[in-house]
Write a protein that holds these residues in place. Structure first.
Motif, mmCIF file in Angstrom:
data_model
loop_
_atom_site.group_PDB
_atom_site.id
_atom_site.type_symbol
_atom_site.label_atom_id
_atom_site.label_comp_id
_atom_site.label_asym_id
_atom_site.label_seq_id
_atom_site.Cartn_x
_atom_site.Cartn_y
_atom_site.Cartn_z
ATOM 1 N N ALA A 64 49.712 24.015 32.799
ATOM 2 C CA ALA A 64 48.579 23.604 33.826
ATOM 3 C C ALA A 64 47.744 24.525 33.877
ATOM 4 O O ALA A 64 47.812 25.764 33.664
ATOM 5 C CB ALA A 64 49.195 23.338 35.181
ATOM 6 N N PRO A 65 46.326 24.325 34.377
ATOM 7 C CA PRO A 65 45.451 25.181 34.449
ATOM 8 C C PRO A 65 45.502 26.003 35.909
ATOM 9 O O PRO A 65 46.067 25.380 36.740
ATOM 10 C CB PRO A 65 43.917 24.509 34.444
ATOM 11 N N GLY A 66 45.464 27.272 35.676
ATOM 12 C CA GLY A 66 45.930 28.177 37.147
ATOM 13 C C GLY A 66 44.635 28.271 37.683
ATOM 14 O O GLY A 66 43.496 28.408 37.221
ATOM 15 N N LEU A 67 44.642 28.650 39.102
ATOM 16 C CA LEU A 67 43.607 29.126 39.903
ATOM 17 C C LEU A 67 43.192 30.345 39.832
ATOM 18 O O LEU A 67 44.005 31.219 39.726
ATOM 19 C CB LEU A 67 43.896 28.426 41.290
ATOM 20 N N GLU A 68 41.955 30.710 40.047
ATOM 21 C CA GLU A 68 41.501 31.997 40.023
ATOM 22 C C GLU A 68 41.591 32.592 41.394
ATOM 23 O O GLU A 68 41.471 31.847 42.459
ATOM 24 C CB GLU A 68 39.923 32.179 39.570
ATOM 25 N N ILE A 69 41.980 34.088 41.275
ATOM 26 C CA ILE A 69 42.176 34.560 42.430
ATOM 27 C C ILE A 69 41.069 35.612 43.029
ATOM 28 O O ILE A 69 40.506 36.107 42.203
ATOM 29 C CB ILE A 69 43.614 35.469 42.467
ATOM 30 N N THR A 70 40.898 35.623 44.254
ATOM 31 C CA THR A 70 39.838 36.269 44.633
ATOM 32 C C THR A 70 40.309 37.396 45.865
ATOM 33 O O THR A 70 41.045 36.951 46.496
ATOM 34 C CB THR A 70 38.465 35.561 45.084
ATOM 35 N N PRO A 71 39.681 38.630 45.982
ATOM 36 C CA PRO A 71 40.326 39.257 47.118
ATOM 37 C C PRO A 71 39.996 38.685 47.984
ATOM 38 O O PRO A 71 38.950 38.573 48.657
ATOM 39 C CB PRO A 71 39.501 40.786 46.906
ATOM 40 N N SER A 72 40.930 38.837 49.159
ATOM 41 C CA SER A 72 40.662 38.141 50.518
ATOM 42 C C SER A 72 39.559 39.116 51.302
ATOM 43 O O SER A 72 38.951 38.801 52.220
ATOM 44 C CB SER A 72 41.965 38.094 51.503
ATOM 45 N N ARG A 73 39.847 40.196 50.914
ATOM 46 C CA ARG A 73 38.973 41.400 51.735
ATOM 47 C C ARG A 73 37.453 41.305 51.185
ATOM 48 O O ARG A 73 36.470 41.672 52.039
ATOM 49 C CB ARG A 73 39.350 42.809 51.030
ATOM 50 N N SER A 74 37.066 40.293 50.348
ATOM 51 C CA SER A 74 35.614 40.118 50.049
ATOM 52 C C SER A 74 35.162 38.972 50.874
ATOM 53 O O SER A 74 33.862 38.719 51.053
ATOM 54 C CB SER A 74 35.613 39.614 48.924
ATOM 55 N N MET A 75 35.921 38.355 51.721
ATOM 56 C CA MET A 75 35.359 37.466 52.851
ATOM 57 C C MET A 75 35.110 37.871 53.984
ATOM 58 O O MET A 75 35.580 39.085 54.354
ATOM 59 C CB MET A 75 36.322 36.391 52.928
#
Length: 288
Positions: A64-75
């Protein structure tokens, strides 16, 4: 999901069947089943963080295609987020909300890892669901609504995924690390008041009276910031720690060691379990 157990969600982070979820307090990994693409899988539990209950699983034969992770601190506070949940009972469900804050305490108890506060209601069956930004990148993992306050939910920050996977790759399990610094609680100044004998911090040259300014990339302003930053350290991997020593700005490199136990940690009453950083009753506490 599993027979006789609670229903939750999860998501893939690569195309090799690596699956991320949060196990409930009553979750039985022996009975755990994952439904995907009209099929039922018995996942292999690779590792789980016992304090946040973030689990990394493997589904053999899944591409299955995986979701990309982004740092929560960037929000930023106020940014739109979407909790994406899919269950057999209700199908695909997206709940839109905003990042309302970052919680360092729960019911007055310091948390070992800061949580994301969301202004949306996470319904039963949503724990483990990804919280994505408007670009579709994962910034958190739903931990359920843990207060009676309507429209408020909490999520684990996405950085925990990297922490748990990195520990698993290096140690075969989630491995707490240890610096051996004692800090004064209840103050706005993260000043070192003591150092354990033969601790990594003492061996690296940190001194009582040093005021911690940053640990790795994390800026430090108070005691709880130190606890949170230490939670993400990996035993055996060097980390730069910057301190103020009098009027001098000093940086040292510390290699955290493996901590055999963390008996001073307590768990705040919630479901799933929230990670507590300590009772917080004394004037001094040892950071992880």
């Amino acid at each position: 999901t599993g027979e006789g157990t609670e229903v939750g969600c999860g998501f893939f982070v690569d195309n090799e069947g690596t699956f991320i979820t949060v196990l409930s307090t009553s979750g039985d990994t022996v009975q755990m089943k994952v439904h995907y693409g009209g099929r039922e899988f018995l996942p292999k539990l690779l590792t789980m963080d016992p304090y946040t209950r973030l689990a990394v699983m493997k589904l053999d034969g899944v591409k299955a295609p995986g979701l990309e992770i982004t740092p929560s601190r960037s929000m930023e506070i106020g940014d739109f987020i979407v909790a994406v949940a899919e269950t057999r009972e209700e199908g695909n469900r997206c709940t839109i909300g905003r990042l309302a804050g970052r919680e360092k305490y729960f019911d007055g108890v310091p948390l070992a890892a800061t949580l994301l506060r969301l202004n949306l209601t996470a319904k039963a069956g949503c724990f483990g669901a990804p919280v994505v930004n408007l670009e579709g990148k994962v910034a958190g993992i739903v931990l359920l609504s843990v207060t009676a306050e309507e429209g408020v939910s909490y999520a684990l920050p996405s950085e925990l995924i990297e922490k748990v996977r990195r520990d698993y790759e290096k140690h075969g399990r989630v491995q707490p690390s240890w610096l051996g610094v004692g800090l004064a609680q209840g103050t706005t100044t993260p000043s070192i008041v003591s150092l354990s004998d033969d601790s990594p911090a003492k061996q690296a040259g940190l001194l009582p009276g040093d005021v911690i300014r940053s640990i790795g990339r994390r800026q430090i302003q108070e005691y709880q910031d130190v606890v949170d930053a230490c939670y993400y350290l990996t035993a055996g991997e060097a980390v730069p720690i910057r301190v103020m020593r009098g009027l001098e700005d000093v940086e040292v490199e510390v290699i955290p060691s493996i901590r055999a136990e963390r008996s001073e940690l307590q768990v705040a009453p919630a479901e799933p379990d929230l990670p507590g950083a300590g009772e917080g009753e004394g004037p001094e506490a040892e950071a992880p």
